[in-house]
Design a protein around this motif. Structure first.
Motif, PDB file in Angstrom:
ATOM      1  N   LEU A 115       0.867  -1.175   0.000  1.00  0.00           N
ATOM      2  CA  LEU A 115       0.000   0.000   0.000  1.00  0.00           C
ATOM      3  C   LEU A 115       0.902   1.223   0.000  1.00  0.00           C
ATOM      4  O   LEU A 115       1.651   1.464   0.943  1.00  0.00           O
ATOM      5  CB  LEU A 115      -0.895  -0.016   1.238  1.00  0.00           C
ATOM      6  CG  LEU A 115      -2.029   1.007   1.323  1.00  0.00           C
ATOM      7  CD1 LEU A 115      -2.939   0.910   0.112  1.00  0.00           C
ATOM      8  CD2 LEU A 115      -2.811   0.809   2.601  1.00  0.00           C
ATOM      9  N   LYS A 116       0.848   2.003  -1.088  1.00  0.00           N
ATOM     10  CA  LYS A 116       1.732   3.155  -1.244  1.00  0.00           C
ATOM     11  C   LYS A 116       0.955   4.465  -1.107  1.00  0.00           C
ATOM     12  O   LYS A 116      -0.163   4.589  -1.604  1.00  0.00           O
ATOM     13  CB  LYS A 116       2.419   3.119  -2.612  1.00  0.00           C
ATOM     14  CG  LYS A 116       3.406   1.979  -2.791  1.00  0.00           C
ATOM     15  CD  LYS A 116       4.088   2.068  -4.148  1.00  0.00           C
ATOM     16  CE  LYS A 116       5.127   0.960  -4.327  1.00  0.00           C
ATOM     17  NZ  LYS A 116       5.813   1.066  -5.634  1.00  0.00           N
ATOM     18  N   VAL A 117       1.574   5.429  -0.428  1.00  0.00           N
ATOM     19  CA  VAL A 117       1.019   6.772  -0.298  1.00  0.00           C
ATOM     20  C   VAL A 117       2.052   7.741  -0.848  1.00  0.00           C
ATOM     21  O   VAL A 117       3.175   7.808  -0.356  1.00  0.00           O
ATOM     22  CB  VAL A 117       0.693   7.112   1.167  1.00  0.00           C
ATOM     23  CG1 VAL A 117       0.218   8.560   1.279  1.00  0.00           C
ATOM     24  CG2 VAL A 117      -0.363   6.172   1.719  1.00  0.00           C
ATOM     25  N   ASN A 118       1.674   8.455  -1.910  1.00  0.00           N
ATOM     26  CA  ASN A 118       2.590   9.380  -2.601  1.00  0.00           C
ATOM     27  C   ASN A 118       3.893   8.680  -2.995  1.00  0.00           C
ATOM     28  O   ASN A 118       4.982   9.211  -2.835  1.00  0.00           O
ATOM     29  CB  ASN A 118       2.880  10.597  -1.729  1.00  0.00           C
ATOM     30  CG  ASN A 118       1.683  11.513  -1.602  1.00  0.00           C
ATOM     31  OD1 ASN A 118       0.796  11.510  -2.446  1.00  0.00           O
ATOM     32  ND2 ASN A 118       1.644  12.296  -0.534  1.00  0.00           N
ATOM     33  N   ARG A 157      -6.753  12.727  -0.499  1.00  0.00           N
ATOM     34  CA  ARG A 157      -6.002  13.848  -1.060  1.00  0.00           C
ATOM     35  C   ARG A 157      -4.664  13.362  -1.625  1.00  0.00           C
ATOM     36  O   ARG A 157      -4.184  13.864  -2.646  1.00  0.00           O
ATOM     37  CB  ARG A 157      -5.778  14.909   0.007  1.00  0.00           C
ATOM     38  CG  ARG A 157      -4.974  16.110  -0.452  1.00  0.00           C
ATOM     39  CD  ARG A 157      -5.185  17.276   0.489  1.00  0.00           C
ATOM     40  NE  ARG A 157      -6.564  17.753   0.407  1.00  0.00           N
ATOM     41  CZ  ARG A 157      -7.135  18.528   1.324  1.00  0.00           C
ATOM     42  NH1 ARG A 157      -6.460  18.896   2.388  1.00  0.00           N
ATOM     43  NH2 ARG A 157      -8.381  18.931   1.179  1.00  0.00           N
ATOM     44  N   GLU A 158      -4.074  12.392  -0.952  1.00  0.00           N
ATOM     45  CA  GLU A 158      -2.789  11.859  -1.388  1.00  0.00           C
ATOM     46  C   GLU A 158      -2.977  10.845  -2.530  1.00  0.00           C
ATOM     47  O   GLU A 158      -4.075  10.299  -2.715  1.00  0.00           O
ATOM     48  CB  GLU A 158      -2.061  11.182  -0.225  1.00  0.00           C
ATOM     49  CG  GLU A 158      -1.703  12.092   0.933  1.00  0.00           C
ATOM     50  CD  GLU A 158      -2.861  12.422   1.850  1.00  0.00           C
ATOM     51  OE1 GLU A 158      -2.713  13.324   2.689  1.00  0.00           O
ATOM     52  OE2 GLU A 158      -3.934  11.777   1.728  1.00  0.00           O
ATOM     53  N   LYS A 159      -1.910  10.580  -3.260  1.00  0.00           N
ATOM     54  CA  LYS A 159      -1.937   9.557  -4.297  1.00  0.00           C
ATOM     55  C   LYS A 159      -1.778   8.197  -3.637  1.00  0.00           C
ATOM     56  O   LYS A 159      -0.775   7.925  -2.985  1.00  0.00           O
ATOM     57  CB  LYS A 159      -0.806   9.787  -5.304  1.00  0.00           C
ATOM     58  CG  LYS A 159      -0.808   8.782  -6.459  1.00  0.00           C
ATOM     59  CD  LYS A 159       0.354   9.042  -7.406  1.00  0.00           C
ATOM     60  CE  LYS A 159       0.373   8.033  -8.548  1.00  0.00           C
ATOM     61  NZ  LYS A 159       1.529   8.252  -9.454  1.00  0.00           N
ATOM     62  N   VAL A 160      -2.784   7.322  -3.795  1.00  0.00           N
ATOM     63  CA  VAL A 160      -2.781   6.003  -3.151  1.00  0.00           C
ATOM     64  C   VAL A 160      -2.703   4.925  -4.228  1.00  0.00           C
ATOM     65  O   VAL A 160      -3.465   4.940  -5.198  1.00  0.00           O
ATOM     66  CB  VAL A 160      -4.053   5.812  -2.293  1.00  0.00           C
ATOM     67  CG1 VAL A 160      -4.048   4.434  -1.642  1.00  0.00           C
ATOM     68  CG2 VAL A 160      -4.140   6.897  -1.222  1.00  0.00           C
ATOM     69  N   GLU A 161      -1.760   3.984  -4.043  1.00  0.00           N
ATOM     70  CA  GLU A 161      -1.565   2.892  -4.999  1.00  0.00           C
ATOM     71  C   GLU A 161      -1.531   1.554  -4.276  1.00  0.00           C
ATOM     72  O   GLU A 161      -1.033   1.463  -3.146  1.00  0.00           O
ATOM     73  CB  GLU A 161      -0.257   3.065  -5.766  1.00  0.00           C
ATOM     74  CG  GLU A 161      -0.163   4.347  -6.577  1.00  0.00           C
ATOM     75  CD  GLU A 161       1.219   4.538  -7.147  1.00  0.00           C
ATOM     76  OE1 GLU A 161       1.429   4.152  -8.320  1.00  0.00           O
ATOM     77  OE2 GLU A 161       2.086   5.045  -6.424  1.00  0.00           O
ATOM     78  N   LYS A 181      -1.646   2.468  11.756  1.00  0.00           N
ATOM     79  CA  LYS A 181      -0.463   3.189  11.283  1.00  0.00           C
ATOM     80  C   LYS A 181      -0.854   4.367  10.390  1.00  0.00           C
ATOM     81  O   LYS A 181      -0.320   5.470  10.525  1.00  0.00           O
ATOM     82  CB  LYS A 181       0.456   2.240  10.524  1.00  0.00           C
ATOM     83  CG  LYS A 181       1.748   2.874  10.049  1.00  0.00           C
ATOM     84  CD  LYS A 181       2.654   1.855   9.397  1.00  0.00           C
ATOM     85  CE  LYS A 181       3.958   2.504   8.953  1.00  0.00           C
ATOM     86  NZ  LYS A 181       4.875   1.540   8.314  1.00  0.00           N
ATOM     87  N   LEU A 182      -1.783   4.150   9.493  1.00  0.00           N
ATOM     88  CA  LEU A 182      -2.196   5.210   8.572  1.00  0.00           C
ATOM     89  C   LEU A 182      -2.962   6.320   9.291  1.00  0.00           C
ATOM     90  O   LEU A 182      -2.902   7.476   8.896  1.00  0.00           O
ATOM     91  CB  LEU A 182      -3.053   4.629   7.460  1.00  0.00           C
ATOM     92  CG  LEU A 182      -2.293   3.753   6.444  1.00  0.00           C
ATOM     93  CD1 LEU A 182      -3.265   2.970   5.585  1.00  0.00           C
ATOM     94  CD2 LEU A 182      -1.393   4.594   5.573  1.00  0.00           C
ATOM     95  N   MET A 183      -3.663   5.962  10.354  1.00  0.00           N
ATOM     96  CA  MET A 183      -4.451   6.953  11.091  1.00  0.00           C
ATOM     97  C   MET A 183      -3.597   7.797  12.030  1.00  0.00           C
ATOM     98  O   MET A 183      -3.887   8.963  12.272  1.00  0.00           O
ATOM     99  CB  MET A 183      -5.545   6.261  11.904  1.00  0.00           C
ATOM    100  CG  MET A 183      -6.680   5.708  11.058  1.00  0.00           C
ATOM    101  SD  MET A 183      -7.702   7.003  10.329  1.00  0.00           S
ATOM    102  CE  MET A 183      -8.493   7.646  11.787  1.00  0.00           C
ATOM    103  N   PRO A 239      -2.188  11.930  10.623  1.00  0.00           N
ATOM    104  CA  PRO A 239      -2.510  10.787   9.767  1.00  0.00           C
ATOM    105  C   PRO A 239      -1.714  10.839   8.463  1.00  0.00           C
ATOM    106  O   PRO A 239      -1.384  11.916   7.964  1.00  0.00           O
ATOM    107  CB  PRO A 239      -4.012  10.961   9.505  1.00  0.00           C
ATOM    108  CG  PRO A 239      -4.501  11.839  10.611  1.00  0.00           C
ATOM    109  CD  PRO A 239      -3.362  12.748  10.950  1.00  0.00           C
ATOM    110  N   LEU A 240      -1.421   9.652   7.934  1.00  0.00           N
ATOM    111  CA  LEU A 240      -0.701   9.586   6.664  1.00  0.00           C
ATOM    112  C   LEU A 240      -1.651   9.778   5.480  1.00  0.00           C
ATOM    113  O   LEU A 240      -1.202  10.032   4.365  1.00  0.00           O
ATOM    114  CB  LEU A 240       0.016   8.237   6.538  1.00  0.00           C
ATOM    115  CG  LEU A 240       1.123   7.964   7.569  1.00  0.00           C
ATOM    116  CD1 LEU A 240       1.747   6.610   7.326  1.00  0.00           C
ATOM    117  CD2 LEU A 240       2.191   9.040   7.510  1.00  0.00           C
TER     118      LEU A 240
END
Length: 450
Positions: A115-118, A157-161, A181-183, A239-240
């Protein structure tokens, strides 16, 4: 007896000799060198066993167990070799000891879901379904409590992949762990447990931070009170992911009435009356809202309908000034009109500290200059009085009033109505006793009035 003792001595000698030979033989066997198999991981020996096939079987069994656990084929990151060698017998491990050694030393790699964020991998999960469950769970946390709103869209809002990546089984986390973790961010927030004598100030000093930062990290704290054992977060959790919700809401709102002021030159300045009482109105408004992690960031009016128009409140304020000029050009204006009945100075064997101006009860009294009212009310022989501070050490006092029109702290302007002439306190009739005080000393009012 002698013969018997001799036999016993011979028996003991024989037994001792046999035991010594047994010990020597055992030690010799333990320290003897024999064939063995060195188990090596990336060229480094991790164990010595006696049977290569048995060792290979242990490795295959471990791989099978890991594959069943992850439900897919795995590869081992490290290179494992079984090398024939020789070793002391006491160094050779039992084959049953090999499995936990390999489990600790080896990294089992499989295909997991990243799970990728930006562009940065923030969590590794067992499957794409679990990764989607993480994202859905986070979205629900910020949409579950949106009441009386129509949700238009929910996103990040962030790019999620989400993508498949090779990963170690040890790095895979559960759905709950990934959500947490993401929260709350990468690192678990440090906390301080409140002890006796602690305050936000002492905690801030201890951790080299600011009270404002502690309050931002702990919005539930109201005021300065802390409870023993209370957990104080030292860093605000970030949060991430930012859940962006677009929603539409229709609400009824109160429309406050406007206040319109009308000047009336026939009414004394300082007085006012309400000619028309205001009434609030109401309207129905439809908004488009943009919320980021539950906080409204933007609000746009889509349409609105007036249910009840607001009714203006009309206030009439006096604009008439008390003008009692005698043609003088002094700094202060005359507070009221009338003849002077007693001047400043010695009178009847005592000091008369002001100027008495004749008048009738109810006659208007105006402020001699702009200033701030510092006191009002009864003051012994002065009766009802008003004292005004004009700045630079200059004050004026108005005594024997029948009515007071101002309050302490109120700012007044030159000529504004502050009271009415009377005969309160120690007075022989209706008049105004007017004093000028500079730097705490009484001065002759006439020096300032003309």
């Amino acid at each position: 007896m002698g013969g018997s003792n001799g036999k016993w001595k011979k028996a003991v000698v024989v037994l001792t000799t046999v035991l010594c030979l047994a010990v020597i033989t055992g030690v010799s066997v333990a320290y003897s060198t024999e064939k063995a198999v060195a188990v090596k991981v990336d060229g480094k020996q991790v164990a010595l066993v006696s049977d290569k096939r048995a060792a290979q079987k242990v490795l295959e069994q471990l791989k099978k167990e890991k594959a069943q656990q992850w439900k897919q084929k795995l590869i081992i990151k490290e290179k494992v070799n079984f090398v024939d060698t020789e070793a002391k017998r006491y160094l050779i491990a039992d084959i049953g000891e090999l499995k936990p050694i390999l489990d600790k030393k080896l990294t089992f790699i499989g295909v997991a879901t990243g799970l990728k964020v930006n562009g940065k991998t923030v969590a590794i999960l067992a499957s794409r379904a679990e990764a989607n469950k993480v994202l859905d769970t986070i979205k629900k946390r910020f949409t579950a409590n949106i009441n009386n709103m129509q949700t238009l869209s929910v996103g990040f809002r962030e790019k999620v992949e989400i993508s498949e990546i090779p990963a170690s089984l040890a790095d895979v986390v559960t759905v709950d762990q990934a959500v947490e973790k993401l929260m709350h961010g990468k690192e678990k927030a440090r906390v301080h447990i409140v002890q006796s004598g602690d305050s936000l100030w002492t905690i801030a000093r201890k951790y080299d931070t600011h009270v404002a930062d502690l309050k931002a990290a702990n919005p539930e704290i109201k005021g300065e009170r802390l409870d023993l054992g209370q957990e104080i977060k030292l860093v605000k959790e970030e949060p991430l992911l930012t859940v962006v919700v677009e929603a539409k809401a229709t609400v009824k709102e109160t429309v406050p009435y406007n206040v319109k002021v009308v000047a009336d030159k026939s009414m004394w300045k300082g007085r006012q009356k309400i000619n028309q009482k205001g009434e609030n109105g109401s309207r129905e408004v439809t908004y488009k809202l943009v919320l980021a992690n539950g906080t409204v960031e933007n609000r746009t009016v889509l349409n609105q309908k007036v249910i009840k128009p607001a009714k203006d409140q009309i206030v009439v304020r006096g604009a008439r000034l008390v003008v009692a000029s005698r043609g003088g050009s002094g700094r202060l204006a005359w507070p009221t009109g009338g003849r002077i009945t007693s001047r400043f100075g010695s009178r009847w064997g005592s000091m008369h500290t002001g100027l008495d101006i004749d008048g009738y009860t109810g006659q208007p009294v105006g402020a001699a200059e702009d200033g701030r009212v510092v006191s009002t009310g009864w003051d012994g022989a002065y009766g009802k009085q008003v004292t005004i501070d004009h700045g630079n050490g200059l004050r004026t006092k108005y005594a024997h009033l029948s009515k007071i029109e101002v309050s302490p702290g109120e700012h007044v302007s030159r000529g504004q109505l502050i009271g009415e002439v009377g005969s309160t306190g120690r007075s022989t009739g209706s008049h105004l006793h007017f004093e000028v005080i500079v730097g705490g000393s009484f001065r002759n009012p006439l020096s300032y009035l003309k």
